[in-house]
Design an enzyme around this catalytic site. Sequence first.
Site, PDB file in Angstrom:
ATOM      1  CB  CYS A 286      -0.931  -0.003   1.209  1.00  0.00           C
ATOM      2  SG  CYS A 286      -2.275  -1.208   1.087  1.00  0.00           S
ATOM      3  CB  CYS A 441       9.945   3.637  -7.863  1.00  0.00           C
ATOM      4  SG  CYS A 441      10.536   2.518  -6.570  1.00  0.00           S
TER       5      CYS A 441
END
Length: 483
Positions: A286, A441
């Site tokens: 998440c 990222c």
Amino acid sequence: MATKILIPTPLRPFTGKQDVVEVDGATVGELLGQLTSKHEGLKKHLYNDEGKLRSFVNIYLNDEDIRYLDREQTAVKPGDTLSIIPSVAGGIGAAEAPPVTLSADEIKRYSRHLILPEVGMNGQKKLKAARVLCIGAGGLGSPVAMYLAAAGVGTIGIVDFDVVDFSNLQRQILHGTPDVGRPKLQSASDRLHALNPNVTVELYDTALTSQNALELFKGYDVIVDGTDNFPTRYLVNDACVILGIPNAYGSIFRFEGQASVFGTKEGPCYRCLYPEPPPPGLVPSCAEGGVLGVLPGIVGCIQANETLKLILGIGEPLVGRFLVIDALRMKFRELKLRKDPDCPVCGTHPTVTALIDYDHFCGVSPAQQTAAEPAGGSATEISVTELKARMDRGEDVFVLDVREPHEYEINRIPGSTLIPLGDLGERFAELDANREIIAQCKSGMRSARAASFLREHGFKNVKNLKGGVLAWVDQIDPTQPKY
């Protein structure tokens, strides 16, 4: 006539964000073959190196589990629907009332329960005598603990060792802004006692491990799985099966949730559903993929509901049933689960009768990580300080950001080029294979997969940025926001 294949959220980046793909085929194998030909990035998620369907990906035909059939050869007919469900982790009360009493204040507090014939005085006493252990005080643990306390569950245990962070407040309703920086256990205890001073809250400031799980679980009637990683999820499952304690399971990712009840004597366990975990990094967390703040409330309430039913011995718990929630469309689907007679934990002849090293089982132990690194070891990574120094020297450094466009808007490394990971399979030809590429990222997980993909496609000089843009903000440019 084309058959619809429903694509779950974690796999949609590899189908151009499509949630439904229509393909032609007479069998499940033909359909999946057409699907992976059409969307090549899905292949490694669905099949292993030997070309067999991965065991952590389940295929349902019209909501029926077909794992015990020849999945590849199972015939399909017009109007059928295929679902891909990957892994993203009876009553127990006695018939008579336990030897507890309810005070006048408690009778007034629980009056709406007492007038329910399915609960009544006898049921409320069962709740007061019950002991429930919540693994985690985060997104799922928050609504579970609060509703169990409000319902009058007498003893609520919580296992957690984290502190409250600003990023938690969007969904972890046990905690408030003044709690930022406090241990979650302290915040949770204060909130639950403010909600219902009649409950006992037992706190365990520790990580759940193979060494302490059985001892922690003993004496509890239900374990509520609010974990956010695969090693702990398998650990919770195995400990529950070994001790014979029901496991109220829930998981969340972006806009989708899952719920079930595992570990009962008659029903399946989590390993019946997913015999083995996905490789590390294949399924984003998440923290990487995000989650709608209200979704853990929905799933957590379902977990709390199942826990109360188990304690009271009423209704039909989610035993042998797997609930899938799509919050965007507000659709609930129920899939049937079967107990696997060959399950290594709950099967007819179990081989896992004691807790194991779950980090190693899930491939995230240091030894496994080292073994999994490409040749060159640390040479495949670069720190943000080294990257900044090279940029300051004017070196020709190409930074490839593989996050999503909405993340790129929040913060970025100057001069970086955005190609989302899900688009990389179709766009890697835009990159110069002879140039050094630094993949980046949010925290380093997705970019590690991107770097591996590029190396497999002939790129010789690809490094992964350790810690991602979060490390860049922490160490290089703290003026940028974090998320």
